[in-house]
Design an enzyme around this catalytic site. Structure first.
Site: not given
Ligand code: COA
Length: 336
Positions: A112, A254, A284
């Protein structure tokens, strides 16, 4: 005169096929509400059969050349981590498709952050008189490497491409790229990765697990580091120019997650309206993310000539980087 790279053209292209949150919710255990509130994304574009990253890159690059009124450049840099083939690079084929056989052409792989790394490389080539002009393209088709059953990654990523043309000019001219900050932390290699398919796995002698051929990400870890490194990098590039966050007219980050963008803005003390966001419409898009956001910001008329603009990225590697530029006099973004 101090020679510098000047932003002279900007073009984008996203594949026509749209995937909405509801379409994903029909396939995966997720919902429009979860995706919107946790990521800020409502839809994304996805490449169709017969396309490739190079195809998207060529379409965006053609538009950037038109925007710049240019029919040739000395160097073509394609930032991507979903190349058309593992070997060779995608850039020479993109250059050929644009009628630019003979131009220097190579890929930059910084996930990214790739577009910022590509800009830094091209600006360096222009600054050292290796080139007088460059095309820098950020293009990715992450839809090709996502696990169709992984709801944590499928909802986030979209495909797209964005490109700029840089020309040699004077550092005091509007449009000049004034400085860069680049960084990495390879101890985080496992946080954003496709483990299989490279020399490490091939030489291990072990058959890869099927999940290892797909993209894998530790979302919560990535979230924290994205905020830390994008804000740190913005501060560094501003410090070097003796500027403060308050001096930036527009921050073009980004587009990782709208909550990451809001947290960065808060930590930098920037009012939300100074942060360009288009993640709701495209998700993204990896290396395409920053040029697509730049084009969205320019298209809504908020950029004025001479204003300070900072681009910042964070991604796999881990890598991060920022650049400071002044907005050019007249830039017709071509996105159709
Ligand atoms: N739909 C529903 N539930 C989802 C889900 C989806 N698409 N994806 C994850 N969950 C659930 C998880 O299983 C977890 O459930 P649990 O509490 O029962 O275990 C819960 O939601 C929270 O998961 P978590 O991973 O802690 O959520 P989050 O708030 O961190 O959001 C992302 C997840 C991936 C959206 C977030 O971490 C994120 O955006 N991270 C950065 C990603 C990024 O920018 N990547 C590229 C970088 S260049």
């Amino acid at each position: 005169m101090t020679r510098s790279a000047i932003l002279s053209g900007l073009g984008t292209w996203v594949p026509p096929q749209v995937v909405t949150n509801d379409m994903l919710a029909a396939e995966l255990e997720t919902s429009d509400e979860w995706i919107r509130t946790r990521t800020g994304i409502t839809r994304r574009h996805v490449a169709s059969a017969g396309m490739s990253t190079g195809h998207l890159a060529t379409e965006a690059a053609r538009r950037a050349l038109k925007s710049a009124g240019a029919d040739r450049v000395d160097v073509v840099v394609v930032a991507t981590s979903t190349p058309d083939r593992p070997c060779p690079a995608t850039a020479p084929a993109v250059a050929a498709a644009l009628g630019l056989v003979g131009a220097g052409a190579f890929d930059v792989a910084a996930v990214c952050t790739g577009f910022v790394y590509g800009l830094a490389t091209a600006a360096g080539l222009i600054g050292t008189e290796v080139a007088d002009s460059a095309l820098v393209v950020g293009a990715d088709t992450f839809s090709t490497i996502l696990d169709p059953e992984d709801r944590t990654t499928r909802v986030i990523f979209g495909d797209g491409a964005g490109a700029v043309v840089l020309r040699a000019g004077d550092r005091r001219q509007n449009g000049a790229l004034l400085g860069f900050d680049l960084g990495s932390d390879g101890t985080g290699v496992d946080l954003i990765t496709v483990p299989a398919g490279g020399s490490e796995q091939r030489l291990s002698g072990a058959k890869p697990a099927s999940a290892d051929s797909y993209f894998q990400m530790d979302g919560p870890q990535v979230f924290v580091r994205a905020v830390r490194h994008m804000t740190g990098s913005v501060r560094k590039v501003l410090d070097a120019a003796a500027l403060a966050p308050a001096d930036i007219s527009h921050l073009v980050p980004h587009q990782a997650n709208v909550r990451i963008l809001d947290t960065c803005a808060r930590e930098l003390g920037l009012p939300p309206e100074r942060v360009v966001k288009n993640i709701d419409r495209v998700g993204n898009t990896v290396a395409a993310s920053i040029p697509l956001a730049l084009a969205a910001g320019a298209a809504d008329g908020r950029m004025e000539a001479g204003q300070s603009v900072v681009l910042t990225g964070f991604g796999g590697g881990l890598t991060w980087g920022s650049t400071l530029l002044t907005w050019p006099e007249a830039l017709d973004v071509v996105d159709e």
